[in-house]
Design a protein around this motif. Structure first.
Motif, PDB file in Angstrom:
ATOM      1  N   ASP A 151     -23.761  52.843  25.242  1.00  0.00           N
ATOM      2  CA  ASP A 151     -24.323  52.696  26.584  1.00  0.00           C
ATOM      3  C   ASP A 151     -23.343  53.226  27.636  1.00  0.00           C
ATOM      4  O   ASP A 151     -23.746  53.935  28.563  1.00  0.00           O
ATOM      5  CB  ASP A 151     -24.664  51.226  26.827  1.00  0.00           C
ATOM      6  CG  ASP A 151     -25.711  51.044  27.891  1.00  0.00           C
ATOM      7  OD1 ASP A 151     -26.729  51.773  27.869  1.00  0.00           O
ATOM      8  OD2 ASP A 151     -25.511  50.174  28.764  1.00  0.00           O
ATOM      9  N   GLU A 152     -22.077  52.914  27.465  1.00  0.00           N
ATOM     10  CA  GLU A 152     -21.051  53.383  28.402  1.00  0.00           C
ATOM     11  C   GLU A 152     -20.929  54.908  28.362  1.00  0.00           C
ATOM     12  O   GLU A 152     -20.835  55.560  29.410  1.00  0.00           O
ATOM     13  CB  GLU A 152     -19.705  52.741  28.060  1.00  0.00           C
ATOM     14  CG  GLU A 152     -18.615  53.067  29.041  1.00  0.00           C
ATOM     15  CD  GLU A 152     -17.329  52.335  28.722  1.00  0.00           C
ATOM     16  OE1 GLU A 152     -16.272  52.955  28.901  1.00  0.00           O
ATOM     17  OE2 GLU A 152     -17.380  51.166  28.304  1.00  0.00           O
ATOM     18  N   GLN A 153     -20.945  55.483  27.173  1.00  0.00           N
ATOM     19  CA  GLN A 153     -20.865  56.938  27.039  1.00  0.00           C
ATOM     20  C   GLN A 153     -22.075  57.616  27.672  1.00  0.00           C
ATOM     21  O   GLN A 153     -21.930  58.634  28.367  1.00  0.00           O
ATOM     22  CB  GLN A 153     -20.757  57.333  25.571  1.00  0.00           C
ATOM     23  CG  GLN A 153     -19.444  56.979  24.940  1.00  0.00           C
ATOM     24  CD  GLN A 153     -19.417  57.287  23.448  1.00  0.00           C
ATOM     25  OE1 GLN A 153     -20.394  57.774  22.875  1.00  0.00           O
ATOM     26  NE2 GLN A 153     -18.298  57.009  22.811  1.00  0.00           N
ATOM     27  N   ASN A 209     -26.984  67.381  27.744  1.00  0.00           N
ATOM     28  CA  ASN A 209     -28.261  66.681  27.563  1.00  0.00           C
ATOM     29  C   ASN A 209     -28.553  66.423  26.086  1.00  0.00           C
ATOM     30  O   ASN A 209     -29.116  65.382  25.736  1.00  0.00           O
ATOM     31  CB  ASN A 209     -29.400  67.452  28.219  1.00  0.00           C
ATOM     32  CG  ASN A 209     -29.348  67.346  29.730  1.00  0.00           C
ATOM     33  OD1 ASN A 209     -28.946  66.329  30.277  1.00  0.00           O
ATOM     34  ND2 ASN A 209     -29.741  68.404  30.400  1.00  0.00           N
ATOM     35  N   ASP A 210     -28.168  67.344  25.230  1.00  0.00           N
ATOM     36  CA  ASP A 210     -28.338  67.132  23.788  1.00  0.00           C
ATOM     37  C   ASP A 210     -27.456  65.985  23.302  1.00  0.00           C
ATOM     38  O   ASP A 210     -27.872  65.177  22.469  1.00  0.00           O
ATOM     39  CB  ASP A 210     -28.005  68.404  23.004  1.00  0.00           C
ATOM     40  CG  ASP A 210     -29.008  69.519  23.239  1.00  0.00           C
ATOM     41  OD1 ASP A 210     -30.157  69.218  23.652  1.00  0.00           O
ATOM     42  OD2 ASP A 210     -28.642  70.688  23.021  1.00  0.00           O
ATOM     43  N   THR A 211     -26.242  65.935  23.821  1.00  0.00           N
ATOM     44  CA  THR A 211     -25.326  64.848  23.469  1.00  0.00           C
ATOM     45  C   THR A 211     -25.883  63.507  23.933  1.00  0.00           C
ATOM     46  O   THR A 211     -25.852  62.523  23.193  1.00  0.00           O
ATOM     47  CB  THR A 211     -23.932  65.090  24.087  1.00  0.00           C
ATOM     48  OG1 THR A 211     -23.442  66.353  23.627  1.00  0.00           O
ATOM     49  CG2 THR A 211     -22.961  63.992  23.710  1.00  0.00           C
ATOM     50  N   HIS A 225     -24.363  60.781  32.085  1.00  0.00           N
ATOM     51  CA  HIS A 225     -25.360  60.926  33.163  1.00  0.00           C
ATOM     52  C   HIS A 225     -24.649  61.134  34.499  1.00  0.00           C
ATOM     53  O   HIS A 225     -25.089  61.967  35.308  1.00  0.00           O
ATOM     54  CB  HIS A 225     -26.274  59.700  33.244  1.00  0.00           C
ATOM     55  CG  HIS A 225     -27.403  59.718  32.275  1.00  0.00           C
ATOM     56  ND1 HIS A 225     -28.393  60.676  32.272  1.00  0.00           N
ATOM     57  CD2 HIS A 225     -27.721  58.869  31.269  1.00  0.00           C
ATOM     58  CE1 HIS A 225     -29.251  60.436  31.315  1.00  0.00           C
ATOM     59  NE2 HIS A 225     -28.869  59.339  30.673  1.00  0.00           N
ATOM     60  N   ALA A 226     -23.568  60.426  34.730  1.00  0.00           N
ATOM     61  CA  ALA A 226     -22.795  60.591  35.965  1.00  0.00           C
ATOM     62  C   ALA A 226     -22.206  61.998  36.035  1.00  0.00           C
ATOM     63  O   ALA A 226     -22.227  62.636  37.102  1.00  0.00           O
ATOM     64  CB  ALA A 226     -21.696  59.539  36.055  1.00  0.00           C
ATOM     65  N   CYS A 227     -21.699  62.502  34.921  1.00  0.00           N
ATOM     66  CA  CYS A 227     -21.155  63.861  34.892  1.00  0.00           C
ATOM     67  C   CYS A 227     -22.217  64.888  35.238  1.00  0.00           C
ATOM     68  O   CYS A 227     -21.954  65.832  35.992  1.00  0.00           O
ATOM     69  CB  CYS A 227     -20.571  64.176  33.507  1.00  0.00           C
ATOM     70  SG  CYS A 227     -19.028  63.349  33.147  1.00  0.00           S
ATOM     71  N   LYS A 276     -30.458  58.130  20.906  1.00  0.00           N
ATOM     72  CA  LYS A 276     -31.129  57.905  19.629  1.00  0.00           C
ATOM     73  C   LYS A 276     -30.357  56.900  18.783  1.00  0.00           C
ATOM     74  O   LYS A 276     -30.949  55.975  18.206  1.00  0.00           O
ATOM     75  CB  LYS A 276     -31.286  59.222  18.873  1.00  0.00           C
ATOM     76  CG  LYS A 276     -32.035  59.088  17.578  1.00  0.00           C
ATOM     77  CD  LYS A 276     -32.213  60.429  16.894  1.00  0.00           C
ATOM     78  CE  LYS A 276     -32.959  60.243  15.583  1.00  0.00           C
ATOM     79  NZ  LYS A 276     -33.140  61.503  14.875  1.00  0.00           N
ATOM     80  N   GLU A 277     -29.044  57.057  18.722  1.00  0.00           N
ATOM     81  CA  GLU A 277     -28.219  56.119  17.962  1.00  0.00           C
ATOM     82  C   GLU A 277     -28.301  54.706  18.550  1.00  0.00           C
ATOM     83  O   GLU A 277     -28.429  53.725  17.825  1.00  0.00           O
ATOM     84  CB  GLU A 277     -26.766  56.588  17.925  1.00  0.00           C
ATOM     85  CG  GLU A 277     -25.879  55.750  17.047  1.00  0.00           C
ATOM     86  CD  GLU A 277     -24.461  56.254  16.959  1.00  0.00           C
ATOM     87  OE1 GLU A 277     -23.612  55.484  16.462  1.00  0.00           O
ATOM     88  OE2 GLU A 277     -24.173  57.390  17.381  1.00  0.00           O
ATOM     89  N   ARG A 278     -28.244  54.630  19.880  1.00  0.00           N
ATOM     90  CA  ARG A 278     -28.347  53.330  20.553  1.00  0.00           C
ATOM     91  C   ARG A 278     -29.698  52.685  20.275  1.00  0.00           C
ATOM     92  O   ARG A 278     -29.790  51.491  19.974  1.00  0.00           O
ATOM     93  CB  ARG A 278     -28.132  53.490  22.059  1.00  0.00           C
ATOM     94  CG  ARG A 278     -28.138  52.167  22.819  1.00  0.00           C
ATOM     95  CD  ARG A 278     -28.098  52.359  24.293  1.00  0.00           C
ATOM     96  NE  ARG A 278     -29.298  53.089  24.711  1.00  0.00           N
ATOM     97  CZ  ARG A 278     -29.534  53.499  25.943  1.00  0.00           C
ATOM     98  NH1 ARG A 278     -28.655  53.297  26.885  1.00  0.00           N
ATOM     99  NH2 ARG A 278     -30.637  54.122  26.250  1.00  0.00           N
ATOM    100  N   ASN A 279     -30.770  53.487  20.333  1.00  0.00           N
ATOM    101  CA  ASN A 279     -32.103  52.964  20.071  1.00  0.00           C
ATOM    102  C   ASN A 279     -32.259  52.521  18.622  1.00  0.00           C
ATOM    103  O   ASN A 279     -32.974  51.555  18.337  1.00  0.00           O
ATOM    104  CB  ASN A 279     -33.160  54.005  20.434  1.00  0.00           C
ATOM    105  CG  ASN A 279     -33.226  54.248  21.931  1.00  0.00           C
ATOM    106  OD1 ASN A 279     -32.757  53.451  22.730  1.00  0.00           O
ATOM    107  ND2 ASN A 279     -33.798  55.367  22.309  1.00  0.00           N
ATOM    108  N   ASN A 280     -31.602  53.219  17.704  1.00  0.00           N
ATOM    109  CA  ASN A 280     -31.628  52.815  16.299  1.00  0.00           C
ATOM    110  C   ASN A 280     -30.987  51.442  16.108  1.00  0.00           C
ATOM    111  O   ASN A 280     -31.484  50.626  15.337  1.00  0.00           O
ATOM    112  CB  ASN A 280     -30.938  53.848  15.421  1.00  0.00           C
ATOM    113  CG  ASN A 280     -31.771  55.079  15.202  1.00  0.00           C
ATOM    114  OD1 ASN A 280     -32.980  55.069  15.390  1.00  0.00           O
ATOM    115  ND2 ASN A 280     -31.123  56.165  14.823  1.00  0.00           N
TER     116      ASN A 280
END
Length: 64
Positions: A39-41, A3-5, A46-48, A11-15
């Protein structure tokens, strides 16, 4: 933790998204590629998490 990852990736995507909005111009190829990669990561993680929750639920049923 996972969840931290996910939070760090979001955060990086939103930046990237915010920078695009701030610059008020079209996204360049490199930013788009990085955004898509993030986005893919995020989706994969989330699937994991969902697979792990499902596995834990089944394990609880198995041990009861």
């Amino acid at each position: 933790s996972i969840n931290d990852t996910i939070s760090a990736l979001e955060k990086e995507r939103n930046n990237i998204e915010q920078n695009i909005d701030d610059e008020d111009r079209d996204i360049n190829y490199m930013k788009l590629a990085r955004y898509d990669e993030l986005d893919e990561q995020i989706n994969s993680l989330h699937a994991c998490v969902e697979y792990m929750k499902n596995a834990m639920g089944r394990l609880v049923l198995y041990t009861d």
